[in-house]
Every structure is written in structure tokens, then in C-alpha cells.
Design a protein around this motif. Sequence first.
Motif, PDB file in Angstrom:
ATOM      1  N   ASP A 194       5.339   4.256  -9.715  1.00  8.98           N
ATOM      2  CA  ASP A 194       3.990   4.631 -10.371  1.00  8.98           C
ATOM      3  C   ASP A 194       4.389   4.764 -12.103  1.00  8.98           C
ATOM      4  N   GLN A 195       5.465   4.506 -12.638  1.00  7.14           N
ATOM      5  CA  GLN A 195       5.934   4.839 -13.978  1.00  7.14           C
ATOM      6  C   GLN A 195       5.127   3.957 -14.906  1.00  7.14           C
ATOM      7  N   TYR A 196       4.637   2.943 -14.516  1.00  3.09           N
ATOM      8  CA  TYR A 196       3.965   2.087 -15.386  1.00  3.09           C
ATOM      9  C   TYR A 196       2.535   2.762 -15.382  1.00  3.09           C
ATOM     10  N   TYR A 197       2.082   3.181 -14.326  1.00  2.19           N
ATOM     11  CA  TYR A 197       0.746   4.092 -14.381  1.00  2.19           C
ATOM     12  C   TYR A 197       0.600   4.933 -15.435  1.00  2.19           C
ATOM     13  N   TRP A 198       1.584   5.919 -15.364  1.00  2.00           N
ATOM     14  CA  TRP A 198       1.826   7.234 -16.084  1.00  2.00           C
ATOM     15  C   TRP A 198       1.909   6.718 -17.579  1.00  2.00           C
ATOM     16  N   GLY A 199       2.595   5.645 -17.877  1.00  3.18           N
ATOM     17  CA  GLY A 199       2.657   5.052 -19.091  1.00  3.18           C
ATOM     18  C   GLY A 199       1.154   4.582 -19.783  1.00  3.18           C
TER      19      GLY A 199
ATOM     20  N   GLN B 131      -4.486  -7.125  -4.424  1.00  2.00           N
ATOM     21  CA  GLN B 131      -3.219  -6.975  -4.469  1.00  2.00           C
ATOM     22  C   GLN B 131      -2.838  -5.577  -3.534  1.00  2.00           C
ATOM     23  N   TRP B 132      -3.664  -4.954  -3.322  1.00  2.00           N
ATOM     24  CA  TRP B 132      -3.562  -3.834  -2.119  1.00  2.00           C
ATOM     25  C   TRP B 132      -3.150  -4.513  -0.932  1.00  2.00           C
ATOM     26  N   ASP B 133      -4.035  -5.322  -0.507  1.00  2.00           N
ATOM     27  CA  ASP B 133      -3.573  -6.147   0.528  1.00  2.00           C
ATOM     28  C   ASP B 133      -2.360  -7.007   0.592  1.00  2.00           C
ATOM     29  N   GLN B 134      -1.966  -7.637  -0.418  1.00  2.00           N
ATOM     30  CA  GLN B 134      -0.661  -7.874  -0.452  1.00  2.00           C
ATOM     31  C   GLN B 134       0.456  -7.133  -0.230  1.00  2.00           C
ATOM     32  N   GLN B 135       0.234  -6.083  -0.725  1.00  2.00           N
ATOM     33  CA  GLN B 135       1.613  -4.980  -0.758  1.00  2.00           C
ATOM     34  C   GLN B 135       1.306  -4.294   0.762  1.00  2.00           C
ATOM     35  N   ARG B 136       0.201  -4.529   1.397  1.00  2.00           N
ATOM     36  CA  ARG B 136       0.238  -3.713   2.768  1.00  2.00           C
ATOM     37  C   ARG B 136       1.651  -4.138   3.910  1.00  2.00           C
ATOM     38  N   HIS B 137       1.899  -5.511   3.557  1.00  2.00           N
ATOM     39  CA  HIS B 137       2.948  -5.800   4.580  1.00  2.00           C
ATOM     40  C   HIS B 137       4.495  -5.575   4.317  1.00  2.00           C
ATOM     41  N   LEU B 138       4.463  -4.842   2.858  1.00  2.00           N
ATOM     42  CA  LEU B 138       5.761  -3.935   2.642  1.00  2.00           C
ATOM     43  C   LEU B 138       5.971  -2.668   3.325  1.00  2.00           C
ATOM     44  N   PHE B 139       4.848  -2.027   3.818  1.00  5.44           N
ATOM     45  CA  PHE B 139       5.086  -1.114   4.742  1.00  5.44           C
ATOM     46  C   PHE B 139       5.450  -1.610   6.266  1.00  5.44           C
ATOM     47  N   GLY B 140       4.944  -2.619   6.583  1.00  5.30           N
ATOM     48  CA  GLY B 140       4.864  -3.111   8.101  1.00  5.30           C
ATOM     49  C   GLY B 140       6.360  -3.290   8.582  1.00  5.30           C
ATOM     50  N   SER B 141       7.312  -3.412   7.557  1.00  9.33           N
ATOM     51  CA  SER B 141       8.772  -3.790   8.317  1.00  9.33           C
ATOM     52  C   SER B 141       9.425  -2.517   9.158  1.00  9.33           C
ATOM     53  N   SER B 142       8.665  -1.572   8.827  1.00 11.65           N
ATOM     54  CA  SER B 142       9.113  -0.420   9.887  1.00 11.65           C
ATOM     55  C   SER B 142       8.456  -0.347  10.946  1.00 11.65           C
TER      56      SER B 142
ATOM     57  N   PRO C  27      -4.840   3.624  -2.069  1.00 13.12           N
ATOM     58  CA  PRO C  27      -5.756   2.301  -2.510  1.00 13.12           C
ATOM     59  C   PRO C  27      -7.037   2.524  -3.137  1.00 13.12           C
ATOM     60  N   SER C  28      -7.621   1.880  -3.972  1.00  9.71           N
ATOM     61  CA  SER C  28      -8.751   1.981  -4.856  1.00  9.71           C
ATOM     62  C   SER C  28      -9.117   0.499  -5.431  1.00  9.71           C
ATOM     63  N   PRO C  29     -10.401   0.226  -5.400  1.00 12.13           N
ATOM     64  CA  PRO C  29     -10.718  -1.278  -6.013  1.00 12.13           C
ATOM     65  C   PRO C  29     -10.686  -0.798  -7.714  1.00 12.13           C
ATOM     66  N   HIS C  30     -10.391   0.329  -8.157  1.00 11.54           N
ATOM     67  CA  HIS C  30     -10.482   0.713  -9.586  1.00 11.54           C
ATOM     68  C   HIS C  30      -9.133   0.705  -9.955  1.00 11.54           C
ATOM     69  N   HIS C  31      -7.979   0.534  -9.377  1.00  6.13           N
ATOM     70  CA  HIS C  31      -6.671   0.241 -10.066  1.00  6.13           C
ATOM     71  C   HIS C  31      -5.792  -0.590  -9.162  1.00  6.13           C
ATOM     72  N   ALA C  32      -5.052  -1.166  -9.731  1.00  6.04           N
ATOM     73  CA  ALA C  32      -3.919  -2.060  -9.020  1.00  6.04           C
ATOM     74  C   ALA C  32      -2.924  -1.268  -8.516  1.00  6.04           C
ATOM     75  N   PRO C  33      -2.172  -1.740  -7.415  1.00  7.63           N
ATOM     76  CA  PRO C  33      -1.070  -0.777  -6.619  1.00  7.63           C
ATOM     77  C   PRO C  33       0.097  -0.545  -7.643  1.00  7.63           C
ATOM     78  N   PRO C  34       1.098   0.462  -7.228  1.00  7.86           N
ATOM     79  CA  PRO C  34       2.201   0.611  -7.925  1.00  7.86           C
ATOM     80  C   PRO C  34       3.129  -0.574  -8.048  1.00  7.86           C
ATOM     81  N   ALA C  35       4.148  -0.579  -8.986  1.00  9.94           N
ATOM     82  CA  ALA C  35       5.088  -1.457  -9.049  1.00  9.94           C
ATOM     83  C   ALA C  35       6.059  -1.397  -7.948  1.00  9.94           C
ATOM     84  N   MET C  36       6.369  -2.557  -7.293  1.00 13.01           N
ATOM     85  CA  MET C  36       7.228  -2.525  -6.121  1.00 13.01           C
ATOM     86  C   MET C  36       8.076  -3.888  -5.933  1.00 13.01           C
TER      87      MET C  36
END
Length: 385
Positions: free
Chosen positions: A328-333, A152-163, A127-136
Motif C-alpha cells: 500500500d506504500q505507493y497509494y500513501w505516496g 487488475q483486481w481480477d488478476q490479483q484474485r488468484h494470488l489469494f487462491g494458493s491457500s 476492491p473498487s473500480p476507483h483505484h488499482a489494487p496494491p503492489a504485490m
Amino acid sequence: MRFLVSTIGSRGEAQPVTALAVRLRALGNDVKVVAPPDFEDLVTGNGLDFTPVGPHLRTVTAVKLKPEDLGRLAEESVREQFRVVGQAARGADVLVAGGALQHATRSIAESINAHYVYASFCANTLPSPHHAPPAMLGRVPVNGTPEENLAQWDQQRHLFGSSRAAINAERAKLGLGPIDDVRDHIFGDAPWLAADPVLGPWPGPGDLVQTGAWLTDDQRPLAPELEAFLAAGEPPIYFGLGSMRGAQDAVDHAVEAARALGKRVVLQRGWADLRLTDDAADCLAIGEVNQQALFRRAAAVVHHGGAGTTTTAAAAGTPQIVLPHMYDQYYWGNQVERLNIGRSAKAVTTEVLAEALQLADQAAKVGTQVRTDGALVAAKRLMTL
């Protein structure tokens, strides 16, 4: 010291984990590696102790899963990780979790009073305010303002919560209290970034340990057939999608573009078992290969944008074309575009390939700046914990 290094990811995570373990062992430590069974030969081929975890990823990724299967598989993965990592970590002083979805490693470290380090192989997975999260899950976030990125990071946080429920059930068996935030639990208080600082710098905020990418020193010779092909003409275009289930037409486009420019092609079949559409002498299909050796002899590298492949191509000083699929592949591109050492594209066209080939001088310049000692830096620092 006694170390356990674990991952449940694809080769892009298993390879750097292995590189770290090799360096730790060379410094006189006792090291065990936990990884999916697909990578037993990779780990044991480097003389390391290997413990498999989970199913063969190559088999799982070949099956189109239904949405209702995902929750069941996630729970099974949590239980399997706790069982395997728990057994392998007995007596360890330090546990290193390489890559995401490391559901058990930190809890096991707590239960045996060992040090825990989480290592990411790409800045934008942290997480960083300077970049969006990876594609999921098919969604590709776009960089915005700091506020938009954090949202966007907060929106993705719930994806981890299923476990969370499965993790807490296993933690209770170890006499540990429940956790609330799965993502922050996995990342820990001070995650490390195992990425090259030129190719994938940490943008902040805050300081973290950036060691450089964890690269193996691959000494495997190239196959005689490949050596003969390379010697028979000018440097070819390399095309490979690693563990991605790439579409066959992506290969056809690349071959067509290369031929239009008078270039030959080396195709790595990969997990998708990609194939050439003809048996003309200007193309060669290969299996597993020493990318470090091959990329130095290629005119350009076309690939999926995994952290390891991107770094290896950059270190070779060879221009590249990234065809991102996920995570992360979009980031590396984007990083390849930022440094002007290649292009990121949906497909290989004659125009895109011609542009990439014109960047050979810039790619060679950046190649001299890419660090190759990241695994050694990390190993020495781990020994001070």
C-alpha cells in the motif's frame, strides 16, 4: 464482551490492532491480541493479553526465500493460524482480523458462532473500480478507468487462491464447508476501513464503515540523547524505513540532501539496521522511538509509506517524503501528493527535500483535520454487534 483481535502483519498492522485493543479494554471488555512474536513488548507493554502466532517476522524477512519455499510457508502459516487463533478465540463474542492474509479468523468465528469483522488499514487494499489494487510480487498497478481497475483486481484474485486447499482442509476439521474465493472470504461481507477519511478516503462504490485510523496514544518520553540532539539546533529531517529492508544508499542520499540544505538528520535504524556513514555531530542514529513526539519536532519526515507512519506524520502537521517499496506504500505516496503535504519519490534529492520543506504550512493545515479517535470509534461500534 469478549474480543479477539488478530494480525499476522508487520508493525504497521500490529500497532493499530493494539490501539483498538487498548480502547476495547478501557471500555470494560475482555480482550486478547494475537500477533507475530516480534510485537510482544508492544502488546504487553499496553497491559494486554498476548498470544504469538507464526515466526519472528524480522528473522523471516531477512532471508531471501526461493519461489518453491513460498507455497510451503503459506501452508504452514494457515495451519499455525488455525491452531493459535482457534485456541485463543475460545469464548470470544467478536473476532477482529486486522490486515490481509488472515486465513483462519473468519472460519474460527464461524465455528464458535462469533461475530467477525475484517479491517483494512488502507482503502486501496479493498476492491473498487476507483483505484488499482496494491503492489504485490514486485508489480505496481497503475490507476486506470473503472473497467481497467476491476480487471487488475481480477488478476490479483488468484494470488489469494494458493491457500484455498490448506484453508479448506482446516475448515473440514472444524465441520465447516469449503470456500471457493479466498479473498472475498477473508474480507467478509462488510469490511471496515481503519484509515483517516481525509488522508485515505473510501472512493466507493457502496458504503462501508470508515472509523478513522487506529492510533495509539504514545506517552513514552524521548531518550535523553535524542532530547539533547533536538535541543541543540533547528528541527532535523527524520529518516526511517520501519520494517523495510531498505538500501543503505537511500540513507546516504538523504543525509547528503539534508546537509546541502543545512539540515540535521535523525536516522531510525529499523529492521534493516541502517547506519550513518560518519559520526559527525549533525546526525544521530536511534532505535525504537515515540514517533508521535518526534515527528512534531521534525522539519520533515522521510519514510517508507506505511499506513501508520504516513498518518502519524500527517497528524503531526509535518511535511513528508514517501519512498515506497511495496503493497500500500505507493497509494500513501499518491495521497501525500494529492493533499500537497509532501512528495513521493524514488530517492531523497536536494530538490525533492527542498520542495517538501516548502509545504510546511499546508502540512500543518491538514494536520488539524486528521482524526485521532478512530480506535475509540471502532471500539464503541464493535460493542454494538
